[in-house]
Scaffold this active site. Structure first.
Site, short mmCIF file in Angstrom:
data_model
loop_
_atom_site.label_atom_id
_atom_site.label_comp_id
_atom_site.label_asym_id
_atom_site.label_seq_id
_atom_site.Cartn_x
_atom_site.Cartn_y
_atom_site.Cartn_z
N LEU A 109 28.24 12.42 62.49
CA LEU A 109 27.32 11.51 63.16
C LEU A 109 26.25 12.27 63.93
CD1 LEU A 109 26.80 8.50 63.67
CD2 LEU A 109 28.31 8.67 65.67
N GLY A 110 26.64 13.32 64.62
CA GLY A 110 25.65 14.15 65.32
C GLY A 110 25.46 13.80 66.77
N GLY A 148 60.04 27.16 65.24
CA GLY A 148 60.68 27.06 63.92
C GLY A 148 60.72 25.64 63.41
N ASN A 149 60.58 24.66 64.34
CA ASN A 149 60.50 23.25 63.93
C ASN A 149 59.14 22.88 63.35
OD1 ASN A 149 62.87 22.39 66.26
ND2 ASN A 149 62.80 21.27 64.33
N SER A 150 58.14 23.72 63.59
CA SER A 150 56.78 23.39 63.16
C SER A 150 56.72 23.07 61.67
CB SER A 150 55.83 24.55 63.46
OG SER A 150 55.64 24.71 64.84
N ASP A 163 45.63 21.08 61.80
CA ASP A 163 46.81 21.94 61.69
C ASP A 163 47.75 21.47 60.59
OD1 ASP A 163 48.41 24.09 62.27
OD2 ASP A 163 49.47 23.12 63.92
N HIS A 184 49.29 26.44 60.99
CA HIS A 184 49.60 27.66 61.73
C HIS A 184 50.84 28.36 61.20
CE1 HIS A 184 52.23 24.99 64.31
NE2 HIS A 184 53.00 26.06 64.26
#
Length: 470
Positions: free
Chosen positions: A282-283, A225-227, A154, A124
């Site tokens: 797997l479904g 901002g830490n992301s 992510d 992100h």
């Protein structure tokens, strides 16, 4: 007047000084100090320095600032094109009268995992970016390219043109204990190289961010901002990638989340090698086994993943999995909770035969299933279109008077990549003539999922075929 008064008092001040100074000189005074610097109690041995001091000094140089620039376009649905969530508007997500584009800048964090310039961050942080720059601890600002992104976890892997860089070693997040001390490093609110400490508050958190949620919860301050920054254990290893926080104010309230590094390792390996992630399939659709359901399905406890449905033609169906089965073991892994199954299936190599243990009518049944590849949802081509009329043709100086006029193409979309341009007139789609937006909408509704699309467009008095990928 003010200057005059000050000047006039000067002789008096000199005279007063001449009279008083001798008096002061006769006084002998040694006032007591206001404070003391001598301990009032016997000195205790100095406490050992915190290990975080040394770790912060050593690891901060490997944490970087990731700044991005992206262009946002305002959109609204095309009038008269039906349901805003229907196939047409999802494929040609609209258009006419769009709001002006605006440039958006954002900041995040990342950390170097390889001395040759490989940087880990969150998806992100860089999603939709047209420009990415990485600022190193020594002040160098370098352009970065995205080697690969994985929205489902992510995660993103960046590459910068540099060598001999400091790095942070990766640890083993499966060994984390609740209460264990950890340290977060990043750039909250643009404040570079910020260090915070706390503990592991919980593991295995599911917060609704994606199908593979398995977050580490920490009370180490994580702010916007830490992301993308690292969560460090007491050995100086990255055990998580800081990603999210719970807050009503936008700042830290002591509830932050990090992606476990063991979840990230196979993803980063694939992003480095191929730029994308291939996952097992797997479904089955599964749900949590509650105590009441456990009694109903004759289970000893509320462990496992209850199969709610089986996809037609899926590996699970071919292996004999049935609705109502409870999957308790997959490829030797005990399935304690339903949310654990998607993660272990996703990490399975495509084509591998695995043993699946299910409880059916209160009895264990072992099945063999060949894992298939999870198909990714196709990207959508985003165009701004309008039915071409004779008046529009005259306005734009076009030779054609029928078809669908392309008024705009979203940047970085499959349509733009394929070469569709504003001013093109779509005459055919999949070899079927189109004379209006309604014709185009009906043709799109008939497309098979995953199939490519062939357009015939008129451009500058000539004809051109354009293939849009699936």
């Amino acid at each position: 007047m003010k200057r005059w008064i000050i000047a006039a008092t000067a002789p008096l001040a000199v005279l007063a000084l001449a009279i008083v100074v001798p008096v002061f000189a006769l006084q002998k005074s040694n006032p007591a100090p206001l404070w003391s610097e001598h301990p009032v109690a016997p000195a205790a041995p100095a406490p050992p320095p915190s290990p975080w001091v040394q770790l912060a000094r050593e690891l901060k140089p490997a944490v970087v600032n990731v700044s991005t620039k992206r262009v946002e376009e305002g959109r609204r649905r095309l009038e008269g094109s039906g349901d805003a969530q229907g196939p047409f508007n999802q494929f040609f997500r609209q258009f006419f009268g769009d709001q002006p584009r605006r440039t958006v800048r954002s900041l995040g964090s990342g950390f170097i995992v390889n001395a040759d310039g490989y940087v880990v961050t969150n998806n992100h942080v860089v999603d939709g970016a047209t420009e990415i720059k990485v600022t190193l601890a020594d002040g160098r600002e370098l352009a970065a390219k995205v080697l690969g992104r994985d929205p489902k976890t992510d995660l993103a892997l960046l590459k910068i043109d540099a060598t001999g860089l400091p790095l942070i070693a990766l640890g083993d997040s499966t060994q984390l204990q609740v209460g264990e001390p950890v340290m977060a490093i990043g750039n909250p609110f643009g404040l570079e190289q910020t260090v915070t400490t706390g503990i592991v508050s919980a593991t295995g958190r599911v917060i609704g961010e994606g199908p593979y949620d398995d977050f580490i919860q920490t009370d180490a301050s994580i702010n916007p901002g830490n992301s993308g920054g690292p969560l460090i254990n007491s050995k100086g290893q990255a055990v998580g990638i800081n990603t999210a926080l719970v807050s009503q104010s936008g700042g830290s309230v002591g509830i932050g989340f990090a992606i476990p590094i063991n979840l990230a390792k196979p993803v980063l390996t694939q992003l480095a090698a191929a730029g994308r992630v291939e996952r097992g399939y797997l479904g089955v659709a599964v749900q949590r086994v509650t105590p009441d359901l456990a009694k109903t399905f004759k289970l000893e406890g509320s462990q496992g993943a209850l199969v709610a449905s089986v996809a037609a033609g899926s590996p699970a169906m071919n292996a004999g999995v049935k609705r109502g089965d409870v999957i308790v073991e997959y490829d030797g892994h005990r399935i304690a909770r339903s949310d654990a199954l998607p993660r272990v299936v996703a990490e399975t190599p495509v084509g591998k035969d695995v043993a699946l243990v299910v409880v059916r009518d209160g009895k264990p049944v072992t099945l063999s299933v060949k894992v298939a590849r999870l198909a990714e949802a196709p990207e959508r081509a985003v165009l701004a279109v309008q039915t071409l009329t004779p008046a529009l043709a005259r306005q734009f100086g076009l030779h054609e008077s029928a078809g669908v006029l392309v008024r705009g193409v979203e940047g970085a979309s499959p349509a733009a990549d394929a070469g569709v341009q504003p001013g093109d007139v779509i005459a055919e789609i999949d070899r079927q003539p189109v004379k209006s937006v309604d014709d185009l909408e009906r043709a799109i509704d008939k497309r098979q999922p995953g199939s490519s699309t062939l357009l015939l467009v008129h451009r500058n008095g000539g004809d051109l075929y354009i293939a849009l990928g699936s």
